[in-house]
Each structure stands twice: as C-alpha cells, then as structure tokens.
Design an enzyme around this catalytic site. Structure first.
Site: not given
Length: 916
Positions: A668, A870, A873-875
């Site tokens: 992020s 990405s 789940n992560y950004i």
C-alpha cells in the site's frame, strides 16, 4: 574466509535431535568474517531478479504419505467446481484466525530433523549445480524501457530506497504531529478545567435571581448537563425545516417533503459502518444470528448399465461407491495436466484400491470376481465418453431451457443465500458443501489426485443464535454439533479428509462483517507507517547482536520487510513441505559472494519460490553463520526463532502487529508513493496501463508472483489473431478506396495498399472462414432469442425456414470472399461510399488496434506477476479509488462487479485527495 581458529569454532550445538545454533556469537567471529569480506558497508537491498517459477521444479519421488520425507499436507485455496461456486478461500480471504474456534485451530508440532546426508556450507549456488534457473524478467515486464542504460535491478532498488526514505521521513512527521496535537489538547483541557472551576466559584458566591413566577433561572447553559439528560431533539422538525405557524383554532400546516428529503432518508437507511469507529471493537461479533444451514451436493447417480470401466480389456461392474470414484477420474481424461502427472495417478489409484478392497473389487458379466491391481490395465475411456456427451448435451440446450434450469436452481437455493445478522440481512458467501471428487492442489502438491470424500451432516457443526430456529438436517441425519459462538463469524464448518483442514461457511465478501475485517486490516497497515522507521532502525542494529536469538530475529524481520517473505509456521509430520522465513532449512538458502542470496523452496500453496536477491552484507554474513557446520540438509536456519516469538516482539512496537502486516503496508505504501508521482494522461486504456504498470512494480517490489497460466500462450495468440483481423479489415478498406479512386495508388504509393507480409493467403482463407462461422453463430443465437421472446409473449415460434432465410446473409458473405480471392479485387461497400468515409473507418480501426496492442502487452507483462493478489489482498482498495477519481477513470476498469461489491466501503468513503 579467514582460517582463524575463532572463525572455525562451531557456532552450533550438535545435539541428538539435530544441529542447533549456539546461544551467543563471539565478536571475533564477526571480525574474522569482515576480514574475509571487506565490502561490509551497508547497502540497500536489491530486488528479485527472478520471476519464477517458470520451469518445473525437481521434486523427490513419493513414498510414505505421498511425500519422500513422510509429509503430505499444505494450505491451499479451495478449488471451485461446477457445483461449488466461489472457493472458501475467496470468500474469506481477509478472515483472521480469531474467527476460528480455539478448539479447532491447528495444533503445531516441531518438524522432525532431517535425515539427509551432511553437506558442508558452499558458496557455489545450488542453482548452478542442480537446478535450472527460470528466465530473467525482461525490462518490459515491469513497464520500463528495454533500452535504458541503467540496469533494471539497480533502477528498482534505487526506487525502493527512495520510497523507504520517504516512509522514514513521514513516520517521524506523523509522530511529531501527534505529540504536538496531544500537548495542545492537554493545554486546552487544563485551560477549560481552570475556567470551569472559576465559573463554579462565581456561581456559589452570586445568589440566583428570581423570575416573577418564582421559578429559578439557571444562568449557565446546558453544557454541564450529561448528554443523556438533555431534552431530545425533534429530528423530524429539524429535517423538514420550519413549519408554518398555526393560527388560533387551526391545525399546523405540515410542510411537504421534497425529493431531496426522500433521497436523504434513503441514504440514512444505508448502514455506513466505516463511519462508526466503535463498530467491530471487542470480541463479540454478533448478538442475534439466523440462517438456514447449508446445501448438500446431489447424491451419486449410477452410470447406465451399458457404460462400464474396462480392466485388461474386460468391461467390469463396480458397486456404486467404487464406480463413483472411477467416475471422478474418468470424467477428467481431457485434463492432461492432471492425468499425465505421475503423483496424481499414484495417489488416485492408491485411494481407489482402498475403496475396491472395502467393496469387494469388480465383477465381469458372468459375476466372476476380478481384482483390480494395475493402474495401467484400467481403461476409463467409456466413462469419459459418457460424461463428455452429457456435458455437450447440456451445453447444446436452448438458451430458454438453460435459463429455466438456472431459475429453478436459484429458487431452491434462495433460502440459503442470506442470513439475518443482528437484524440485518447479509449475503452468505458459500453455503454449498463441497462435492466429492479428486483433489487437484496447486503447484507441486504431494497429495494431488487423492479422493475428496463426500461430507455428511454428521461432520458439520452449525453456528447460530440461541433464540434462532436450528435448520433441520437432511432426513435421517443429524448435525455433529450446534454452537452459539458469537465470537466467530462462521455459520457452519466441517473438516475435510485430504489435509485435515477446517472448511467454513462465511458471509459474502460484500457483507458488513467482511468489509469491516478488510477495513481493519488496511487500517492496521496504515498504523504501521507511524512506527516503520523505529522498527527498521532496531532490526538493523540487532543484525550485529551477540545473542543468537536476537540476531536471527532481526535477520528474519529484515527478510520479511524487504523481500515479503511469509513468516512460516511450524507444521506437523503429515503436512506438505511448504515453508516461510522462520521455517527455512539449510537446503533452501544458497549463498553467492559477495552478498547474493538464492532462495529456492515450496511456498504457500506448494508453489515454488525461486529468488536471487542482493542483501545487506551483514545479513549475508548472518546467514552464513546460521548455516555453519555441522548444520546440514534438513536443519532449520532460524532454529532459535518461532513465528509466535517473532510476532510477540513485533507486538511490542504496535498492538496487533504481526509479520503479515508488512506485506500489506509495503504494497500500500509503495502504491501510494507511485500515485503521488503519477501524471497519467491520454486515453482511458493508456491510463489503465499506467495503473497496471504501478501495480506491477508493487507486485515485483513486494514479491507477489504466480506460475504462468497453462492457457496464457493460447490467450495471447487469440488476442494477436484479433489484432491481425483488424489489420486485415484495414487492408480491405484500402482496397475499397482503390475501387473508388484508382489514382490513389500513384498518389500514396503502392506500399500503402500492400497486404501485410505476415498475413499470407492461407491465413486470409482461414480468417474468412472464421468470420463466416462467427456470423452463422450470431444469426442462430439471435433466432433462438427471438423465439424465446415470442413464446414469452404467447406467440408461436418461428419455423426453421426463417432461420434458413436468415442464414443466407452468411452464405452471401462466404460467396463474396470467394469472389475476392479469385478476382483479387474488393468492391466498395456501404451506402454512398467515399474515400473520406473509408479513411474515417481506417482511423477507428487504428485506434482499436492500438488499444488491443496495449491490452496484449499488458497481459504478456503480467504473466508471471500476480497483479490480482496485490490489488485485492495487499494494496489498500482506497488507493485504487483515488486513482479512479484523480484521473477520471471509471472504477469498473479496475474493479470487477464482485470487487466493487466487496470494496463498496472504500468506493464510498474516500475522494481523490485521500492518502494512505
């Protein structure tokens, strides 16, 4: 390396249960190693120069429990099936372990030490001796120019260093601002308290004045009155605005609500939980919960008597239980990736024989028993042909019939699709119990091919409110247990037989509970940005700690932070040999001087993780110490560190901080930094490509990788065929221009009108045939749709003759192509064709070609980079919303309908000025 006696002194204790590192590291060892490697000045970590796995990884042959070392389990995403919809992993991607009952959490046990032969530490990379390296990532794989003078690794490593410096600066600024705000608030509170004390003292000295009616008037306002004691505000009056004063003897006239008022009321009905900071605190997740349980797959329908498996050429009869298992394999003979996998076949046949032993094997037509011993003698082709014909028959059903079947299925499942959670209707993510079948697994999973058994109601635990009606199990059955666990967010659960993992029925991704879970995850990552500089400063200091446990911990945090390694967990003996940072073994790490580390291991979902990374020289030195003889293959590198100890240490910096938060924070923060610097211009597709390029950088810098999809090459080929089709259209239009004005050939040159060299006559004929067939399919579909409409409106269906007449258009097209190929001349088409109109059409086609080229390039660049991982789940999804609003790109270009529902809270909660 120096031959100093201190350097050669063992830094491990050779115990009976395997080598273990010593408690302390003498300073003399560090000094001796520094002499052997003079370039020990600190450097910024590089980035992975491999995007593997691309080629198949060599794995040991299967022995006990499906694996050479006796292990055979691993976490994986539940695979979707025709009757199963979304996987449980997809519907509960953001659930924390807190939602799993304590009694059902997996018990972990230390892995047994390896029994492989001892090998001395070598500075020669393993990849150079036994394993083939996947190809290097090309410059275009991350959206960079291939002709850049700066090597790709250096460019991204430099960019990563700049991002980290900005993170350090921002963390200090945030803490300084918080300190300033806290001081200001304290001063303000003290001033208010002093003022209140003075006011109270004055009130005590000053006698109260009296009104004419004798009632005391309180000169102070109602600030000192508790809020719950204040008179309630008339919300209706406040919202509706002023009312007309009532005349004496008449009722007050009510002001009519405007359309805006009604719209406001509708908005108020929507539960905007993200604006309620108190929601979701504590452990209690619900007060009342009602639902209707789960949907079981249909019972097995035996094969027709004329469809039989053959053994050694003889058709054999199996009991239904064994026949069903044979059908699992027989129905997927077209899946070559599985049936050509020796592990898949071995595991299937092992389980198949167990069922055969239990059911008495097979019988021939005369009732004689036939014992099935050899897999090679089994012929499942008749079973495949039966199921394949069924699939084709289902596919060929008229659209109206397909629609009716789907409507009936939806109606039957409707009661299970929603639950009532604290009085609010919430969608259930996956209420269907997984059907039996063959386990596929991901990557090189050692249990691929094993039989997933049918789940019975007796295996299922229901979670529901105490006052709610417990859903009835199927007739003749009962639930395993009924719980009222309001600290969990699951509705039902059971344990599957392959990996012993628990499957959960959870709420859908777009539900309030799921949204709150995602929201808290990203807010936790946002909180980490206030502490990241201190954490990095501390672990860089502890990289030289004398205490072995501290040095191992600091090295692990460095690898987790810089290279996005997962923490890894201790596993039992029956689990797959998948590892993370804390569970890395001797053979998983190879060291190449001066500071390159090669990781090669099976990561999450049994997917091979192969990375060559440049690390800080001190980290390189530490790994060398952790691998020092007499450690050998099978011994753990971080033998004085556990995942729980690591997370406990991280929790001392920030409540709830664990190793996995670093992946979310780094992804992020990196995207946030790239968005600040982004100046996206041009068309929507060009802007989308800019976003994807940034996402790709995040995926590479944060080590989000995937295997190349089996159908990737075919997809790229199809996209290229579409581009070639558009180029062919352009050539035809140019020939039409010559038909209108032959002089153009001299004016613009013969080359302008030439057929592209890569589009030869054979390709043209094949393409023309495809265009004709495409038109036939469109005509047929339109005919069927028109008939459905007529039937729905009570009219008669059109006869087949009407379809034949419509098909004449495709026949005419086919004739036209044949004539063009014969005469080598293309006549101008359309009403009143002119050169100007043709050129306008050429421009439109050029634009479409450029857009498709961008899409093809994007897809090719993303083949080994998990952009979806990405982005989903992560950004932080709010960053994607910021991009969308900042550059006027429809959110639909970044988020599918499912993701828009999942991240509805993000879309509605931020504008283009929001920052992570």
């Amino acid at each position: 390396m120096s031959s100093s006696s201190d350097d050669d002194a063992p830094l491990v204790n050779n115990k009976a249960n395997g080598a273990k590192s010593a408690d302390h590291i003498p300073k003399s060892v560090d000094q001796a190693m520094d002499k052997g490697n003079p370039s020990s000045s600190r450097v910024m970590p590089g980035v992975s120069i491999r995007m593997g796995p691309v080629e198949k990884m060599d794995v040991d042959k299967l022995e006990t429990n499906g694996h050479a070392n006796g292990t055979g389990n691993g976490k994986r995403k539940a695979r979707s099936s025709a009757t199963n919809g979304k996987s449980y992993k997809e519907t509960s991607a953001s659930e924390d372990e807190d939602n799993v009952p304590l009694t059902k959490r997996r018990r972990t046990a230390p892995a047994k030490p390896g029994s492989l032969s001892s090998s001395e530490l070598s500075d020669v990379p393993l990849a150079k001796t036994t394993l083939k390296k996947p190809p290097k990532a090309a410059a275009h794989d991350i959206g960079e120019e291939s002709d850049s003078d700066v090597p790709l690794g250096q460019k991204l490593a430099k960019e990563k260093a700049n991002i980290e410096r900005r993170a350090e600066k921002e963390a200090k600024a945030i803490r300084a601002e918080e300190k300033k705000t806290t001081t200001t608030k304290q001063k303000s509170k003290k001033a208010k308290d002093d003022s209140d004390d003075e006011a109270l003292a004055r009130k005590r000295k000053t006698p109260a004045k009296k009104k004419a009616n004798g009632v005391k008037k309180d000169e102070s306002d109602d600030d000192d009155i508790p809020l719950r004691k204040k008179a309630p505000v008339n919300k209706t009056k406040a919202k509706s605005g002023p009312t007309t004063p009532a005349k004496k003897g008449k009722k007050a006239v009510k002001v009519e609500e405007t359309a805006e008022d009604l719209e406001a009321e509708e908005e108020e009905e929507e539960y905007r939980w993200w604006e309620d900071p108190t929601k979701g605190d504590g452990t209690k997740k619900w007060t009342t919960l009602e639902h209707n349980g789960v949907v079981f797959p249909p019972p097995y329908e035996p094969l027709p008597k004329n469809v039989k498996m053959r053994y050694d050429g003889t058709p054999v009869t199996l009991v239904p239980e064994a026949e069903e298992v044979a059908g699992f394999y027989g129905s997927m003979l077209n899946s070559t990736v599985n049936i050509e996998n020796p592990t898949f076949n071995k595991n299937f046949f092992s389980d198949f024989k167990e069922v055969l032993d239990k059911t008495g094997h097979a019988k021939d037509k005369d009732g004689n028993k036939i014992k099935i011993k050899d897999f090679e003698k089994c012929d499942f082709k008749p079973i495949f042909e039966y199921y394949d014909a069924q699939r084709a028959e289902k596919k060929a059903l008229p659209a109206a019939e397909k629609k009716a079947l789907k409507a009936a299925k939806d109606e039957a499942e409707a009661p299970y699709m929603y639950c009532t959670w604290d009085g609010r209707k919430q969608k259930v993510g996956n209420f269907r119990v997984e059907p039996p079948g063959l386990f596929r697994g991901r990557g090189e999973h050692p249990k691929t091919g094993k039989v997933k058994k049918r789940v019975s109601p007796e295996q299922i635990t229901i979670n529901i409110g105490k006052e709610a009606t417990v859903p009835a199990p199927p007739e003749g059955h009962e639930w395993k247990e009924v719980k009222h666990d309001n600290e969990g967010t699951w509705l039902a659960m059971w344990q599957e037989n392959i990996n012993g993992a628990y499957k959960y029925v959870m709420l859908a991704a777009n539900s309030d509970i799921k949204g709150q879970s995602d929201y808290k995850k990203f807010e936790k990552a946002r909180e980490l940005k206030k502490h990241i500089d201190r954490i990095r400063k501390d672990y860089n200091r502890d990289l030289k700690a004398e205490l072995m446990a501290d040095r191992q911990r600091a090295t692990a945090v460095y690898l987790i932070d810089q290279f996005a390694l997962r923490a890894g967990n201790e596993k039992g003996e029956d689990e797959a040999d998948t590892v993370g940072c804390c569970s890395l073994k001797f053979e998983h790490v190879t060291l190449r001087p001066p500071n390159t580390v090669i990781f090669d291991f099976l990561g999450k979902d049994s997917i091979r993780c192969y990375d060559e990374v440049e690390v800080d020289p001190q980290v390189f030195k530490n790994l060398k110490i952790f691998k020092k003889s007499p450690k050998k293959e099978g011994d753990e590198i971080f033998d004085r560190l556990t995942t729980s100890a690591l997370n406990k240490h991280l929790g001392s910096y920030m409540t709830g901080l664990t190793a996995k938060v670093f992946r979310t924070y780094n992804a992020s923060w990196t995207m946030s930094t790239l968005l600040r610097e982004m100046k996206s211009t041009g068309s929507i597709p060009e802007k989308v490509k800019d976003y994807n390029d940034a996402n790709r950088k995040v995926a590479i810098l944060c080590n989000h990788k995937r295997t190349v999809a089996a159908g990737h090459a075919g997809q790229i080929e199809k996209m290229q065929d579409k581009i070639n089709g558009l180029r062919y259209q352009q050539w035809r239009i140019k020939q039409m221009m010559l038909d209108i004005d032959p002089k153009l050939k001299k004016k613009r040159g013969a080359d302008y009108f030439q057929l592209p060299t890569d589009l030869d006559e054979d390709w043209i004929k094949e393409h023309q045939a495809a265009l004709v067939e495409e038109q036939r399919v469109k005509i047929r579909k339109k005919f069927e749709k028109d008939n459905e409409k007529r039937v729905a409106e009570g009219e008669k269906e059109m006869k087949a003759k009407e379809l034949d007449e419509r098909m004449e258009a495709a026949d005419e097209l086919e004739k036209k192509f044949k004539k063009e190929n014969k005469t080598k001349k293309i006549e101008a088409e359309g009403k009143g064709p002119t050169v100007d109109k043709m050129e306008a059409n050429l421009d439109k086609l050029t634009q479409r070609i450029e857009t498709m080229k961008l899409q093809t390039e994007d897809k090719e660049n993303n083949k080994e980079v998990a952009l979806g991982t990405s982005k989903i789940n992560y950004i932080d999804p709010r960053l994607t919303v910021v991009f969308s609003k900042k550059f006027n790109v429809p959110i639909e270009r970044s988020f599918s309908k499912t993701l828009r529902e999942k991240f509805d809270w993000a879309i509605k909660s931020v504008d283009e000025n929001w920052e992570f």
